[in-house]
Design an enzyme around this catalytic site. Structure first.
Site, PDB file in Angstrom:
ATOM      1  N   CYS A  41       0.783  -1.226  -0.149  1.00  0.00           N
ATOM      2  CA  CYS A  41       0.092  -0.104   0.070  1.00  0.00           C
ATOM      3  C   CYS A  41       0.918   1.200   0.187  1.00  0.00           C
ATOM      4  CB  CYS A  41      -0.987  -0.186   1.330  1.00  0.00           C
ATOM      5  SG  CYS A  41      -2.208   1.236   1.248  1.00  0.00           S
ATOM      6  N   ASP A  43       0.639   3.892   1.628  1.00  0.00           N
ATOM      7  CA  ASP A  43       0.386   4.447   2.951  1.00  0.00           C
ATOM      8  C   ASP A  43       1.785   4.713   3.479  1.00  0.00           C
ATOM      9  OD1 ASP A  43       0.261   4.573   6.161  1.00  0.00           O
ATOM     10  OD2 ASP A  43      -1.763   3.914   5.778  1.00  0.00           O
ATOM     11  N   ARG A  45       2.915   5.165   6.262  1.00  0.00           N
ATOM     12  CA  ARG A  45       3.495   4.303   7.544  1.00  0.00           C
ATOM     13  C   ARG A  45       3.891   3.109   7.199  1.00  0.00           C
ATOM     14  NH1 ARG A  45      -1.936   4.960  10.436  1.00  0.00           N
ATOM     15  NH2 ARG A  45      -2.653   4.138   8.310  1.00  0.00           N
ATOM     16  N   HIS A  97      -2.370  -4.186   4.946  1.00  0.00           N
ATOM     17  CA  HIS A  97      -2.101  -3.731   6.496  1.00  0.00           C
ATOM     18  C   HIS A  97      -3.233  -3.348   7.206  1.00  0.00           C
ATOM     19  CE1 HIS A  97      -2.487   0.844   5.705  1.00  0.00           C
ATOM     20  NE2 HIS A  97      -2.513   0.550   4.628  1.00  0.00           N
ATOM     21  N   CYS A 100      -5.855   0.162   6.854  1.00  0.00           N
ATOM     22  CA  CYS A 100      -5.812   0.633   5.639  1.00  0.00           C
ATOM     23  C   CYS A 100      -6.932   1.654   5.182  1.00  0.00           C
ATOM     24  CB  CYS A 100      -5.574  -0.706   4.634  1.00  0.00           C
ATOM     25  SG  CYS A 100      -5.290   0.147   2.903  1.00  0.00           S
TER      26      CYS A 100
HETATM   27 CO    CO Z   1      -3.248   1.320   3.013  1.00  0.00          CO
END
Ligand code: CO
Length: 207
Positions: A41, A43, A45, A97, A100
């Site tokens: 992803c 993302d 993090r 994750h 998400c």
């Molecule tokens: Co995500």
């Protein structure tokens, strides 16, 4: 974050690498032979290399919203074909994750414009597994949908000619993982690749 600090930090990073190994960058410039394609992803993090503890050169990486493998997405399909056919990776990983935002957005009723067709692919995952998901409370449903989405993206990988041919030729394996953002733990969903492959080949075999 001050954007100009990036260049200062880069200088420090270069120095730290050279301190340990003076040939670090000249070795890197010779080429790459990663063993693994990681599809994760976007993302901020969920940093691919850091969470796996791999060094530059060890993982070929593709990231998009909610780690999707969509057959008409030229981007992910190009990455997959290059990694499997040219770099000859032996492992392809889909890593989702918990927490998400993309998966959460697909669970909510909202018009998100250009994101609608992208997130619809996650809604399709929900629909396929709605019997399992419907009885769960919101939190469990969210976690389970993250896992099922990883599983369905692994199946989408198995539908491709690149993966089917590399499996026959050199036993390439597809893996489904989830990163637990609350603990930092990387979890192997232990998807039975051979069984999934067997189950869908009747319909999706390309050779
Ligand atoms: Co995500």
């Amino acid at each position: 974050m001050n954007i100009s600090d990036v260049f200062e930090r880069n200088k420090k990073w270069v120095a730290s690498k050279l301190e340990v190994d003076e040939n670090f960058f000249s070795d890197l410039s010779k080429g790459q032979k990663p063993e693994l394609l990681y599809i994760g992803c976007s993302d901020s993090r969920v940093t691919a290399e850091e969470l796996m503890g791999v060094k530059p050169g060890e993982a070929f990486v593709h990231r998009n919203i909610a780690n999707m493998v969509i057959s008409i997405d030229l981007n992910v399909m190009s990455v997959l074909n290059y990694a499997v056919n040219h770099l000859e990776v032996n492992h392809v990983v889909v890593c989702g994750h918990y927490g998400c935002g993309g998966v959460k957005a697909a669970m909510d009723a909202a018009d998100l414009g250009i994101l609608n067709p992208w997130l619809r692919n996650i809604r399709d995952v929900y629909r396929i597994h709605s019997d399992e998901l419907r009885p769960l409370n919101e939190e469990d449903k969210y976690r389970r949908l993250v896992e099922l989405n990883v599983e369905e993206q692994c199946i989408n990988l198995i539908k491709t000619a690149a993966v089917q041919q590399a499996y026959k030729k050199r036993n390439l394996i597809v893996h489904g993982w989830v990163f637990d953002i609350h603990t930092g733990e990387l979890i192997d969903l232990k998807i039975d690749f051979n069984e999934k492959l067997k189950n869908i080949m009747e319909i999706y075999s390309l050779d």
